[in-house]
Enzyme design. Sequence first.
Site, PDB file in Angstrom:
ATOM      1  CD  GLU A  95      98.389  74.500  74.633  1.00  0.00           C
ATOM      2  OE1 GLU A  95      98.851  75.057  73.626  1.00  0.00           O
ATOM      3  OE2 GLU A  95      97.816  73.382  74.597  1.00  0.00           O
ATOM      4  CE  LYS A  97     101.616  73.983  70.839  1.00  0.00           C
ATOM      5  NZ  LYS A  97     100.145  74.065  71.007  1.00  0.00           N
ATOM      6  CB  CYS A 142      99.583  71.084  73.396  1.00  0.00           C
ATOM      7  SG  CYS A 142      97.984  70.311  73.006  1.00  0.00           S
TER       8      CYS A 142
END
Length: 296
Positions: A49, A125, A157
């Site tokens: 990321e 995200k 994540c």
Amino acid sequence: MEKTVQRILPLIAAQAPPRLIGEPLQAFADEVAAAVAIQPHSKLVVFPELHLFGDSNPDLQRTEVLQDSAEPLDGPRVNELRQLAADLGIWLVPGSVCERGPEGQLFNTQLVLSPDGDLAGYYRKVFPWRPFEPYDPGDRFTTVDLEGIGRVGLNICYDAWFPEVTRQLAWMGAEVILNVVKTTTPDRKQELVLAKANAIVNQVFMVSVNCAGPTGKGLSLIVDPEGNTIAEADDDAPTLLAAELDLSAVEHVRTHGTENLNRPWSQFRAGEPAIELPVYQGRFDPTTWTPRSSNS
């Protein structure tokens, strides 16, 4: 006798420290080329990321620096990354980037670049790590078909902490979940449990690639659809995890069961009533429970 056609995905998960924002992209191009040189048959290379968005050492991820670095998906940064994938002839996930949205939003956006130099897919995200991250949340989940191989799901994540994300991607036909991570905190040990749990309950491969030290905690991990470790980093040192994933294993495990026992995707029988899920204002519906085929 069952006959299963192998669909092999050779990949590299690159546990590496982040690069500074604004650094010439040639340095990253050299990094990717060096990884491919070690495993020349690899078809997919995945970085952590925000790999191109370190702001200092230590990496403070200051909001103003991230805001200043954001570009739209048709901007020069993504165009250069597209060319890099084409030059190397690989599927490339350069981690995620700071995207300037069409209405000025700041998105944390995972990219998949094709060997033809196309932006094959992107994912904003959905679950920024609040209250610590400045990003606006995305509003949809994304899978990408790797031509002739199979389907991957995109995941960033903190998304892994929400089981609905991996479940949705698996239902959309993803056989491999690419979870790119920038975890600098002690909860990496819990993320390793989540990677295995998400693989087991959805019967998918999980690739969880974290950034290396001194910024990140490392401990990258590749897990098979039964939760077994295929490859892992023992610490936070820079390393390349190489694996050859046989995606036909997903179909095999779902047909025969985890440890030849558990088949959660075959739980419901025709004609059974739906089960209400008030937390979602929705339901488990047996008629729509089965995952989509990666061939559809």
